[in-house]
Design a protein around this motif. Structure first.
Motif, mmCIF file in Angstrom:
data_model
loop_
_atom_site.group_PDB
_atom_site.id
_atom_site.type_symbol
_atom_site.label_atom_id
_atom_site.label_comp_id
_atom_site.label_asym_id
_atom_site.label_seq_id
_atom_site.Cartn_x
_atom_site.Cartn_y
_atom_site.Cartn_z
ATOM 1 N N GLY A 1 46.577 10.190 63.190
ATOM 2 C CA GLY A 1 46.836 8.855 62.669
ATOM 3 C C GLY A 1 45.727 7.902 63.022
ATOM 4 O O GLY A 1 44.551 8.269 63.005
ATOM 5 N N GLN A 2 46.109 6.671 63.403
ATOM 6 C CA GLN A 2 45.132 5.638 63.732
ATOM 7 C C GLN A 2 45.538 4.898 64.992
ATOM 8 O O GLN A 2 46.719 4.796 65.320
ATOM 9 C CB GLN A 2 44.990 4.665 62.567
ATOM 10 C CG GLN A 2 44.423 5.333 61.325
ATOM 11 C CD GLN A 2 44.227 4.363 60.176
ATOM 12 O OE1 GLN A 2 44.310 3.153 60.325
ATOM 13 N NE2 GLN A 2 43.959 4.908 59.003
ATOM 14 N N VAL A 3 44.513 4.343 65.685
ATOM 15 C CA VAL A 3 44.727 3.587 66.919
ATOM 16 C C VAL A 3 44.104 2.203 66.743
ATOM 17 O O VAL A 3 43.001 2.081 66.213
ATOM 18 C CB VAL A 3 44.084 4.308 68.128
ATOM 19 C CG1 VAL A 3 44.222 3.483 69.401
ATOM 20 C CG2 VAL A 3 44.698 5.696 68.308
ATOM 21 N N ASP B 1 54.268 3.924 66.234
ATOM 22 C CA ASP B 1 54.826 5.107 66.883
ATOM 23 C C ASP B 1 54.677 5.072 68.402
ATOM 24 O O ASP B 1 55.456 5.687 69.125
ATOM 25 C CB ASP B 1 54.165 6.355 66.299
ATOM 26 C CG ASP B 1 54.504 6.481 64.821
ATOM 27 O OD1 ASP B 1 55.665 6.797 64.515
ATOM 28 O OD2 ASP B 1 53.627 6.215 63.980
ATOM 29 N N LEU B 2 53.670 4.352 68.865
ATOM 30 C CA LEU B 2 53.431 4.196 70.306
ATOM 31 C C LEU B 2 52.812 2.841 70.537
ATOM 32 O O LEU B 2 51.892 2.447 69.815
ATOM 33 C CB LEU B 2 52.485 5.295 70.812
ATOM 34 C CG LEU B 2 51.867 5.129 72.203
ATOM 35 C CD1 LEU B 2 52.918 5.143 73.295
ATOM 36 C CD2 LEU B 2 50.818 6.210 72.459
ATOM 37 N N ASN C 1 50.251 9.405 60.981
ATOM 38 C CA ASN C 1 50.001 9.528 59.546
ATOM 39 C C ASN C 1 51.207 9.189 58.678
ATOM 40 O O ASN C 1 51.076 8.531 57.655
ATOM 41 C CB ASN C 1 49.496 10.930 59.203
ATOM 42 C CG ASN C 1 48.088 11.145 59.698
ATOM 43 O OD1 ASN C 1 47.279 10.231 59.774
ATOM 44 N ND2 ASN C 1 47.775 12.385 60.046
ATOM 45 N N HIS C 2 52.395 9.636 59.076
ATOM 46 C CA HIS C 2 53.570 9.401 58.237
ATOM 47 C C HIS C 2 53.971 7.931 58.165
ATOM 48 O O HIS C 2 54.807 7.561 57.339
ATOM 49 C CB HIS C 2 54.759 10.275 58.676
ATOM 50 C CG HIS C 2 55.161 10.104 60.103
ATOM 51 N ND1 HIS C 2 55.908 9.037 60.543
ATOM 52 C CD2 HIS C 2 54.903 10.871 61.190
ATOM 53 C CE1 HIS C 2 56.105 9.161 61.853
ATOM 54 N NE2 HIS C 2 55.508 10.261 62.264
ATOM 55 N N VAL D 1 43.468 11.075 68.941
ATOM 56 C CA VAL D 1 44.176 10.901 67.676
ATOM 57 C C VAL D 1 43.242 11.166 66.494
ATOM 58 O O VAL D 1 43.619 11.810 65.515
ATOM 59 C CB VAL D 1 44.820 9.494 67.599
ATOM 60 C CG1 VAL D 1 45.300 9.163 66.201
ATOM 61 C CG2 VAL D 1 45.983 9.395 68.598
ATOM 62 N N LYS D 2 42.007 10.718 66.611
ATOM 63 C CA LYS D 2 41.040 10.930 65.524
ATOM 64 C C LYS D 2 40.671 12.412 65.397
ATOM 65 O O LYS D 2 40.661 12.967 64.299
ATOM 66 C CB LYS D 2 39.791 10.088 65.771
ATOM 67 C CG LYS D 2 38.830 10.088 64.616
ATOM 68 C CD LYS D 2 37.702 9.099 64.844
ATOM 69 C CE LYS D 2 36.804 9.073 63.622
ATOM 70 N NZ LYS D 2 35.777 8.074 63.714
#
Length: 186
Positions: free
Chosen positions: A69-71, A111-112, A95-96, A63-64
Motif C-alpha cells: 500500500g502507501q505510507v 489500516d494503521l 491497497n484495498h 510497504v513499498k
C-alpha cells in the motif's frame, strides 16, 4: 499540551466539521477536530520528529517493497468522520483501501496509525484519539514513546483495542496489518 482552540473564530465547540477545519487560516499552528471540538497541538520537538521519521522510513520501505500500500506522514489529514479530523504522525493505507485517499486527505479509517507521544500529548493520544480510532475501525494503532524507547501495539478486537504488548530494544513489532515487518524497535 493539546488544548481546545477556543480562541479560533468558527462554529461553537462541539460543532466543528471538516469544512470548517479546511477553512482555517494557515497560522503556523497544528489543529485537529475530535468529536466536533477544535484542538490545537504543540509543534513536535526534535525527539518526536526523529522517532516519527525513523518509523515512517522503515514502514515506507517495507510497504513499498512488498507492494502492500502507501505510507504517509503528518501533516496529512485523516477525516475519520465529519466531526473528527486528525493528523497521525505516520499513516499506512493498504491497497484495498487506497480509494480512501484524496489529494487533500484520507477519508475513512487508515489500516494503521502511529502516534509518537510526548508529555504534552500522551493523554490526548491515549484517550480521545484512541477512542476515535477504535470507533472509526482503524485495525491497528501504535503508540511510540521516544523517552522510554518503546512502542505499544494495539489491535482492534470487537470495537476495542487490545494491547499486543509494549516492545523495546531488539523486539520486533507483531503487526497484524504489516506482516513480516522485521525491524527492531531500537
Amino acid at each position: 499540551m493539546v488544548m481546545p482552540a477556543d480562541h479560533m473564530p468558527g462554529p461553537e465547540q462541539g460543532h466543528w466539521t471538516y469544512k470548517d477545519y479546511a477553512a482555517l487560516p494557515d497560522d503556523g499552528h497544528r489543529y485537529e477536530i475530535v468529536d466536533g471540538v477544535l484542538y490545537m497541538a504543540p509543534s513536535p520537538n526534535r525527539s518526536h520528529q526523529n522517532t516519527a521519521f525513523e518509523i515512517a522510513s522503515y514502514l515506507r520501505t517495507h510497504v513499498k517493497l512488498t507492494g502492500l500500500g502507501q505510507v504517509y506522514i503528518a501533516p496529512f489529514d485523516v477525516e475519520l468522520n465529519s466531526q473528527t479530523v486528525v493528523q497521525p504522525d505516520v499513516i499506512v493505507v493498504l491497497n484495498h483501501d487506497l480509494n480512501r485517499i484524496t489529494e487533500s486527505r484520507i477519508v475513512g479509517a487508515p489500516d494503521l496509525v502511529v502516534e509518537v507521544s510526548s508529555p504534552g500529548t500522551v493523554g490526548y493520544d491515549r484517550e480521545k484519539k484512541q477512542q476515535n480510532y477504535a470507533r472509526a475501525g482503524v485495525p491497528e494503532y501504535w503508540i511510540a514513546d521516544p523517552w522510554s524507547r518503546t512502542v505499544e501495539v494495539l489491535s482492534l478486537v470487537a470495537g476495542d483495542y487490545r494491547s499486543l504488548g509494549v516492545f523495546e530494544g531488539k523486539a520486533v513489532l507483531p503487526s497484524e496489518v504489516v506482516p513480516d515487518f522485521l525491524v527492531h524497535v531500537e
